[in-house]
Motif scaffolding. Structure first.
Motif, PDB file in Angstrom:
ATOM      1  N   TYR A 288     -46.683   8.276  -7.746  1.00  0.00           N
ATOM      2  CA  TYR A 288     -46.640   8.914  -9.055  1.00  0.00           C
ATOM      3  C   TYR A 288     -45.970  10.283  -9.047  1.00  0.00           C
ATOM      4  CZ  TYR A 288     -50.275   5.636 -10.748  1.00  0.00           C
ATOM      5  OH  TYR A 288     -50.989   4.546 -11.116  1.00  0.00           O
TER       6      TYR A 288
ATOM      7  N   ASP B 142     -56.011   5.311 -12.773  1.00  0.00           N
ATOM      8  CA  ASP B 142     -54.960   4.385 -12.339  1.00  0.00           C
ATOM      9  C   ASP B 142     -54.288   5.050 -11.147  1.00  0.00           C
ATOM     10  OD1 ASP B 142     -52.886   2.571 -12.079  1.00  0.00           O
ATOM     11  OD2 ASP B 142     -52.278   2.667 -14.186  1.00  0.00           O
TER      12      ASP B 142
ATOM     13  N   ASP C 232     -51.439  -1.005  -6.314  1.00  0.00           N
ATOM     14  CA  ASP C 232     -51.625  -0.358  -7.615  1.00  0.00           C
ATOM     15  C   ASP C 232     -52.909  -0.921  -8.222  1.00  0.00           C
ATOM     16  OD1 ASP C 232     -51.200   0.828 -10.085  1.00  0.00           O
ATOM     17  OD2 ASP C 232     -49.314  -0.221 -10.505  1.00  0.00           O
ATOM     18  N   SER C 233     -53.807  -0.035  -8.663  1.00  0.00           N
ATOM     19  CA  SER C 233     -55.070  -0.519  -9.217  1.00  0.00           C
ATOM     20  C   SER C 233     -55.616   0.473 -10.230  1.00  0.00           C
ATOM     21  CB  SER C 233     -56.081  -0.728  -8.079  1.00  0.00           C
ATOM     22  OG  SER C 233     -57.277  -1.301  -8.549  1.00  0.00           O
TER      23      SER C 233
ATOM     24  N   GLU D 169     -52.614  -6.147 -15.241  1.00  0.00           N
ATOM     25  CA  GLU D 169     -53.300  -4.972 -15.786  1.00  0.00           C
ATOM     26  C   GLU D 169     -53.542  -5.034 -17.289  1.00  0.00           C
ATOM     27  OE1 GLU D 169     -51.217  -1.220 -15.602  1.00  0.00           O
ATOM     28  OE2 GLU D 169     -49.438  -2.158 -14.778  1.00  0.00           O
TER      29      GLU D 169
ATOM     30  N   GLU E 220     -56.990  -3.015 -13.470  1.00  0.00           N
ATOM     31  CA  GLU E 220     -55.794  -3.513 -12.770  1.00  0.00           C
ATOM     32  C   GLU E 220     -56.100  -3.820 -11.306  1.00  0.00           C
ATOM     33  OE1 GLU E 220     -52.705  -0.543 -12.453  1.00  0.00           O
ATOM     34  OE2 GLU E 220     -51.189  -2.037 -11.925  1.00  0.00           O
TER      35      GLU E 220
HETATM   36 MG    MG Z   1     -51.455   1.031 -12.030  1.00  0.00          MG
END
Ligand code: MG
Length: 255
Positions: free
Chosen positions: A57, A100, A111-112, A207, A238
């Motif tokens: 990110y 996130d 990714d979660s 997601e 997600e």
């Molecule tokens: Mg994500």
């Protein structure tokens, strides 16, 4: 371009999934009334440094973002549902918080996202989180070899519609690999039997995200945070999964 991973590569992707899951678990444990969102970001950042992982990110600057993201975590509170840029905000009793998180370990991304309530929950928020989680599970269960992307989308949307929720298809799931966002796109609504036919080796993030009473969103003046048009609250769940001949394998499963 849709890329498929070998069973050996899926093995190599597991540490990233485990790491991302551990960060989400830790954030859910420590998030509480009185905690500042910047502290949550710092906890995630410290875990990245300790693990020798890389944030997906911090330098992220897609066409829809006003400037590089600058943080390692998305924190979306109440009427914010996606891409929440962590601010100097102290969590209040009953806040609905979605975190996130995506990071790369050994060159592979996971990714979660998870929504929780801090302090005293409102029943309607617990229900929204529950339905969003059920939609995620339905989407994962539809991610089997021979099914199509539309089957995942329809499974997610079916759960939402049964709960009386509206669906925004502007942002959805995506391929995951060396980078955070790849093909295919996985909308949170679609028609069964349509789209790309799922093959073993496809790794995707699924997601679902929903708002209580609208499907319309707008971008906060911070240039990132997406809020509901009517300021009703949102939830977002997600997981990153690998589609295998033995069924979907949840790389970001939390213990
Ligand atoms: Mg994500």
């Amino acid at each position: 371009m849709i890329e498929l991973r070998t069973p050996a590569q899926i093995e190599q992707m597991k540490p990233a999934g485990e790491f991302v899951a551990s960060v989400i678990t830790r954030l859910a444990e420590v998030a509480a009334v009185g905690m500042n969102l910047l502290e949550l970001d710092e906890i995630a950042h410290a875990m990245i440094r300790e693990r020798g992982a890389e944030s997906c990110y911090i330098d992220y600057h897609p066409s829809f973002g006003a400037s590089p993201f600058g943080k390692v975590l998305c924190t979306s509170v109440n009427d914010a549902v996606l891409h929440g840029l962590p601010h100097d905000y102290v969590l209040q009793d009953g806040d609905l918080l979605s975190v996130d998180f995506a990071a790369s370990v050994d060159g592979w991304v996971s990714d979660s996202a998870l929504s929780i309530v801090v302090g005293t929950p409102r029943d309607e928020d617990l229900r929204l989180i529950e339905v969003t989680g059920q939609a995620l599970i339905a989407g994962i269960n539809a991610a089997t070899v021979g099914n199509r992307i539309g089957d995942i989308s329809a499974a997610i949307a079916g759960v939402a519609r049964d709960a009386g929720l509206l669906i925004n298809t502007q942002f959805g799931g995506h391929g995951v690999g060396r980078t955070m966002h790849g093909d295919p796109h996985i909308p949170n609504d679609g028609r069964p039997g349509r789209g790309y036919k799922l093959k073993a080796g496809l790794v995707i993030a699924i997601e679902p995200w929903f708002l209580h009473t609208t499907d319309q969103i707008f971008t906060d003046p911070d240039g990132w945070t997406l809020r509901s048009a009517d300021h009703s609250r949102g939830a977002h769940m997600e997981h990153t999964i690998a589609i295998t001949d033995d069924g979907p394998y949840v790389l970001t499963a939390r213990g």
